[in-house]
Write an enzyme that holds these catalytic residues in place. Structure first.
Site, PDB file in Angstrom:
ATOM      1  N   ARG A   1       0.819  -1.214   0.000  1.00 47.11           N
ATOM      2  CA  ARG A   1       0.000   0.000   0.000  1.00 47.11           C
ATOM      3  C   ARG A   1       0.856   1.269   0.000  1.00 47.11           C
ATOM      4  O   ARG A   1       0.465   2.292  -0.568  1.00 47.11           O
ATOM      5  CB  ARG A   1      -0.933  -0.006   1.213  1.00 47.11           C
ATOM      6  CG  ARG A   1      -1.982   1.129   1.203  1.00 47.11           C
ATOM      7  CD  ARG A   1      -2.944   0.980   2.362  1.00 47.11           C
ATOM      8  NE  ARG A   1      -4.074   1.894   2.286  1.00 47.11           N
ATOM      9  CZ  ARG A   1      -4.290   2.898   3.119  1.00 47.11           C
ATOM     10  NH1 ARG A   1      -3.450   3.113   4.119  1.00 47.11           N
ATOM     11  NH2 ARG A   1      -5.356   3.679   2.985  1.00 47.11           N
TER      12      ARG A   1
ATOM     13  N   ILE B   1      -7.104   7.652  -0.907  1.00 54.44           N
ATOM     14  CA  ILE B   1      -6.965   6.204  -1.024  1.00 54.44           C
ATOM     15  C   ILE B   1      -7.832   5.588   0.073  1.00 54.44           C
ATOM     16  O   ILE B   1      -7.817   6.043   1.220  1.00 54.44           O
ATOM     17  CB  ILE B   1      -5.486   5.768  -0.889  1.00 54.44           C
ATOM     18  CG1 ILE B   1      -5.349   4.242  -1.034  1.00 54.44           C
ATOM     19  CG2 ILE B   1      -4.868   6.246   0.398  1.00 54.44           C
ATOM     20  CD1 ILE B   1      -3.889   3.769  -1.068  1.00 54.44           C
ATOM     21  N   SER B   2      -8.629   4.593  -0.277  1.00 54.59           N
ATOM     22  CA  SER B   2      -9.559   3.994   0.685  1.00 54.59           C
ATOM     23  C   SER B   2      -8.811   3.301   1.818  1.00 54.59           C
ATOM     24  O   SER B   2      -7.709   2.770   1.621  1.00 54.59           O
ATOM     25  CB  SER B   2     -10.459   2.970  -0.015  1.00 54.59           C
ATOM     26  OG  SER B   2     -11.281   3.589  -0.972  1.00 54.59           O
ATOM     27  N   PRO B   3      -9.391   3.262   3.020  1.00 53.12           N
ATOM     28  CA  PRO B   3      -8.782   2.517   4.125  1.00 53.12           C
ATOM     29  C   PRO B   3      -8.678   1.034   3.778  1.00 53.12           C
ATOM     30  O   PRO B   3      -9.513   0.496   3.038  1.00 53.12           O
ATOM     31  CB  PRO B   3      -9.760   2.743   5.282  1.00 53.12           C
ATOM     32  CG  PRO B   3     -10.519   3.972   4.918  1.00 53.12           C
ATOM     33  CD  PRO B   3     -10.624   3.949   3.426  1.00 53.12           C
TER      34      PRO B   3
END
Length: 384
Positions: free
Chosen positions: A39, A65-67
């Site tokens: 990530r 950016i999504s969790p």
């Protein structure tokens, strides 16, 4: 980078164990993909230190950016199979496409924001995700030349499901999509049967709205001059198992129906027995710091045997996180830091809003403390 590869790998393993597996993701292939996908490669250099916390991070151009939990749970929801052809709407950083890559045969991903689309394509190519194909365009129009698709993941929130995506999903195919108003969305799993979508509400959620025509055509818009909390009395419940409507990222939260509820018939209790572990709920809302200088917060709170977590600062509180027009964090403010045991009491505070604020998140949480803290009748208004 400030952190070696072994440090990133260790942090990623801890994140998957504590924020993905412990939060309920069970698919072993999805868990393995989360363990292996770097990530930190998909976030800006100044955010890399936060790569393996379960949080959204700004990636530029007003996007995030999504969790990790959101990425893992959405991936699990579509039930990825090795021969699947998957369409993703909203490439963003490219992280969701990277997680999908080892799980399916082909990934097609569309991003409407051109600088982000170019950057994500370059990162995916550099890291050799060879079965991912990207393009820049309006994702709500789909990618008709490669349709139909076995699965669809929509990582930005429309007000309603775009018709083009329904048409491009195979019969029997699965789509996971956040739908709703800009700050009040529900994550749905949809299955196409006889040409129609059958919906299953998964959980309340908060995604960055899409830019472009679909976003500009929204009918229900928030009022940033009048910030409010939805379902602050926790009376509205949805889903199976039930969760509190309008609040997302619920962790170790219990919906309580008792006669001692200060307002209405329900309240929520956050319970934690492991020092340092999350117990929380969040809600996003619009607030414009140019128009709102102060907000009035009122609520009921009760505590039972609350003790600090891993350090003296880990105590229950209500936290506000303020964001600017680029969705970068400006400031955090908290009230509370309760401990011990006490009966229901009503509290009221003034919250000062930074001038650059354009939106915010309120979080009720144990913050790693142990014991139980209950909340009810949370209300927020602009201070006139």
């Amino acid at each position: 980078m400030g952190q070696g590869m072994s440090g990133f790998e260790e942090a990623r393993k801890k994140m998957v164990d504590e924020e993905v597996v412990a939060a309920g993701v069970k698919n072993p292939r999805v868990i393995e993909a989360m363990r292996k996908t770097p990530r930190h490669e998909f976030v800006p250099l100044n955010q890399r230190k936060n790569s393996y916390f379960d949080m959204a991070l700004p990636i530029g151009d007003g996007q995030t950016i999504s969790p990790p939990f959101v990425v893992a749970s959405m991936t699990e929801a579509i039930d990825p199979q090795p021969e699947d052809k998957v369409l993703e709407i909203g490439t963003g950083s490219g992280y969701q496409a990277a997680v999908l890559s080892p799980l399916v045969k082909e990934v097609y991903s569309i991003e409407i924001v051109e600088p982000l689309g170019r950057k994500a394509a370059a990162v995916l190519e550099r890291l050799h995700f060879k079965n991912v194909k990207t393009k820049i365009g309006d994702g709500y129009l789909g990618w008709p030349e490669y349709a139909p698709f076995d699965k669809l993941i929509v990582t930005c929130s429309p007000e309603n499901v775009p018709e083009a995506l329904v048409k491009q999903l195979k019969e029997g195919g699965r789509m996971v999509i956040p739908v709703g108003e800009r700050y009040q969305q529900t994550l749905y799993l949809m299955v196409k049967k006889d040409g129609e979508l059958q919906r299953e509400a998964l959980r309340p959620t908060l995604f960055v709205p899409m830019t472009g025509q679909a976003e500009s055509n929204r009918k229900n818009l928030p009022d940033p001059a009048n910030p409010t909390i939805e379902n602050g009395g926790f009376e509205k419940v949805e889903g199976d198992p039930p969760s509190v409507a309008n609040w997302h990222y619920q962790r170790q939260l219990q919906i309580v129906e008792k006669s001692d509820s200060p307002e209405g018939g329900k309240y929520v209790a956050l319970k934690n027995s492991e020092p340092g572990r999350n117990a929380q709920a969040l809600q996003g809302f619009a607030v414009d710091g140019r128009k709102v200088k102060q907000m009035t917060l009122s609520y009921y709170v009760r505590a039972e045997d609350v003790k600090p977590g891993q350090n003296a600062l880990q105590l229950p509180s209500i936290i506000f996180v303020f964001y600017d027009e680029n969705r970068a964090t400006i400031e955090e403010k908290s009230v509370g830091l309760w401990r011990g045991s006490f009966a229901w009491r009503q509290e009221r505070q003034t919250i000062f809003v930074p001038a650059k604020t354009r939106e915010a998140i309120i979080r009720i949480g144990m913050n790693g403390a142990t014991g139980e803290t209950a909340f009810d009748a949370i209300k927020l208004s602009a201070k006139k």
